[in-house]
Design a protein around this motif. Structure first.
Motif, mmCIF file in Angstrom:
data_model
loop_
_atom_site.group_PDB
_atom_site.id
_atom_site.type_symbol
_atom_site.label_atom_id
_atom_site.label_comp_id
_atom_site.label_asym_id
_atom_site.label_seq_id
_atom_site.Cartn_x
_atom_site.Cartn_y
_atom_site.Cartn_z
ATOM 1 N N PRO A 6 -25.066 80.822 -25.381
ATOM 2 C CA PRO A 6 -24.256 81.172 -24.220
ATOM 3 C C PRO A 6 -24.874 82.295 -23.403
ATOM 4 O O PRO A 6 -25.788 82.992 -23.861
ATOM 5 C CB PRO A 6 -22.938 81.640 -24.852
ATOM 6 C CG PRO A 6 -23.354 82.209 -26.162
ATOM 7 C CD PRO A 6 -24.492 81.344 -26.639
ATOM 8 N N ALA A 7 -24.371 82.469 -22.191
ATOM 9 C CA ALA A 7 -24.808 83.562 -21.333
ATOM 10 C C ALA A 7 -24.306 84.898 -21.865
ATOM 11 O O ALA A 7 -23.297 84.975 -22.569
ATOM 12 C CB ALA A 7 -24.294 83.348 -19.914
ATOM 13 N N THR A 8 -25.020 85.930 -21.519
ATOM 14 C CA THR A 8 -24.542 87.295 -21.752
ATOM 15 C C THR A 8 -23.695 87.725 -20.564
ATOM 16 O O THR A 8 -23.691 87.058 -19.511
ATOM 17 C CB THR A 8 -25.726 88.258 -21.892
ATOM 18 O OG1 THR A 8 -26.431 88.308 -20.638
ATOM 19 C CG2 THR A 8 -26.665 87.824 -22.997
ATOM 20 N N PRO A 9 -22.977 88.844 -20.653
ATOM 21 C CA PRO A 9 -22.382 89.428 -19.451
ATOM 22 C C PRO A 9 -23.468 89.701 -18.410
ATOM 23 O O PRO A 9 -24.660 89.771 -18.723
ATOM 24 C CB PRO A 9 -21.745 90.719 -19.955
ATOM 25 C CG PRO A 9 -21.497 90.473 -21.409
ATOM 26 C CD PRO A 9 -22.635 89.598 -21.875
ATOM 27 N N GLU A 10 -23.062 89.868 -17.168
ATOM 28 C CA GLU A 10 -24.017 90.025 -16.073
ATOM 29 C C GLU A 10 -24.985 91.173 -16.322
ATOM 30 O O GLU A 10 -26.185 91.080 -15.975
ATOM 31 C CB GLU A 10 -23.264 90.250 -14.759
ATOM 32 C CG GLU A 10 -24.166 90.314 -13.542
ATOM 33 C CD GLU A 10 -23.366 90.427 -12.257
ATOM 34 O OE1 GLU A 10 -23.988 90.679 -11.207
ATOM 35 O OE2 GLU A 10 -22.123 90.267 -12.299
#
Length: 479
Positions: A128-132
């Protein structure tokens, strides 16, 4: 180049030269002897009379990397289907199935602090993506998945786990280490980690990350997870050995999208027993770092070229040969229909009982060195004839059983279809596997042609014989 590899390449070139001296007519001579035809097919392939290299060259050049569900994978499937029709295959069909695709996006991994360092890393498939703004945490090292599992709950709270296990250059090492890629993210998450770094599972010394899928839990990967180039894993290890605290920032814009993948299916219909099917398999999708030349553009080219040589014969073989170019192999998850292997089994469930054999080419273009047959088949007249045809290419009987035969055909094998395996030289395969260095220049033409020779001879003999491979395989189990 190692002396053994030099000798192998020299031997292959000598075989090609000898085959070229054989008086080969524009079409293989019609004869009643299947073994003689198999030998002629072998010699034509060794002489370079095949389409394999041109096929893999065009595939990897036109479409580059072909992640499952991407527009490049879709376009490659359309192109492959058109090529198969033009080559004279029967009933060419693109069989689509739904897929949740994964998109890498921008990403970075770096050591932060007084002396920041950018690390060579790549997100594992499905991560998954990390926070921005990314995720930061102190690195905690483990020398294996087992060591990570031994850590108590909460031991990694707010930290980033590093599983730093090296892959030796020995047979079976990759399979032994893959569970680390599959299960380490979940194990790290269970102990409170916010991210995972995994030493790349590969043998090359180049500073590339070796990517690959990791295992979903409840439909997702539990935390951002990255493969780390071996040289960079060593760098982190040395910093920790100096007694320093190593903090790392992970950043990823990865995401998911609803899309589809597909299997491309084409046949040479059998002249006497068309309902008896032999599957020749490879997969069209690839990872996104390189161009998927050895994984698995080479396999696609090998099975297509072998079948195309047989298609040029004056008559079709007795049984049907079915080329299946699978989609979504690289993203396979257990017990999910979102893979080419599962989709094929579901679509062809009613005829699986008529599948007499399945084979898969998914180990690059290294020369074939050994043949694995079920014991009952190996001792049959078919097996003896096959060994006679393959022995001049320095292919020997393997002591290793065929097993599942490959990721794509594993569902067929689990449903009772026998598998045969042509075992290749894999001594350099994991130098390039799943990296940006998986490109066309890693393919040796003579070795590719030797693969086609072995596949064409085996496929022809298996399709021409009336041997009951299922019965012989079952008889071995009963002994």
């Amino acid at each position: 180049m190692s002396p053994s590899r030099f000798r192998m390449r020299s031997a292959l070139r000598l075989l090609c030269c000898l085959a070229a001296l054989i008086a080969v007519a524009p079409s293989v001579a019609a004869t009643e002897d299947p073994e003689a035809i198999a030998a002629q097919l072998r010699d034509r392939a060794l002489a370079g009379d095949g389409i394999a290299y041109d096929f893999v060259s065009e595939l990897t050049t036109r479409f580059g990397p072909r992640p499952a569900g991407s527009s490049a994978e879709h376009a490659a499937a359309d192109w492959a289907a058109a090529r198969l029709r033009a080559l004279g295959f029967d009933g060419v069909e693109i069989q689509r199935f739904p897929l949740v695709g994964w998109i890498r996006g921008e990403e970075s991994v770096e050591i932060v602090g007084a002396h920041p360092q950018r690390l060579a890393a790549a997100a594992l498939g499905g991560s998954p993506a990390t926070p921005e703004d990314g995720i930061e945490g102190e690195v905690v090292p483990f020398d294996s998945l087992e060591a990570l599992r031994a850590a108590p709950p909460g031991a990694l709270a707010g930290r980033i786990a590093l599983v730093n296990q090296r892959m030796p250059r020995i047979a079976g090492a990759y399979g032994a280490l893959v569970p680390g890629r599959l299960f380490a993210p979940g194990e790290a998450a269970d102990r409170g980690a916010v991210g995972l770094l995994l030493r790349s599972i590969g043998t090359g010394r180049a500073r590339f990350a070796h990517v690959g899928s990791t295992r979903y839990r409840d439909g997702r990967v539990p935390l951002p997870s990255f493969a780390l180039a071996g040289a960079d894993a060593d760098q982190v290890e040395r910093l920790l050995a100096l007694g320093k605290t190593v903090r790392v920032r992970l950043h990823s814009q990865a995401g998911h999208v609803d899309t589809h993948s597909q299997n491309v299916v084409a046949e040479l219909r059998g002249r006497e027993a068309p309902d008896e099917v032999i599957v020749l398999a490879a997969h069209l999708d690839s990872w996104d770092a390189g161009t998927g030349a050895i994984d698995d553009g080479a396999g696609v080219a090998i099975v297509v070229a072998a079948a195309e040589l047989i298609a040029r014969l004056p008559q079709r073989p007795r049984r049907s040969l079915r080329v299946v170019l699978y989609g979504a192999e690289e993203v396979a998850q257990p017990h999910t229909p979102e893979t080419g292997g599962a989709a094929y089994l579901e679509r062809h469930a009613a005829e699986v009982g008529n599948h007499v054999l399945a084979m898969e080419s998914d180990f690059g273009a290294g020369a074939v060195q050994a043949l694995s047959l079920p014991g009952g088949v190996a001792e049959s007249e078919f097996g003896r004839a096959l060994y006679r045809v393959l022995t001049p290419m320095a292919v020997v009987p393997s002591r290793e059983p065929p097993g599942r035969g490959g990721v794509d055909i594993a569902p067929l094998v689990e449903a009772g279809v026998p598998a045969f395996v042509l075992r290749q030289d894999g001594s350099r395969y994991f130098d390039f596997h799943h990296t940006a260095d998986d490109t066309l220049d890693k393919i040796d033409r003579a070795e590719l042609d030797q693969n086609v020779a072995a596949w064409a001879a085996l496929a022809w003999l298996a399709a021409e014989t009336g041997t009951d491979f299922r019965a012989l395989s079952a008889a071995e189990v009963d002994q």
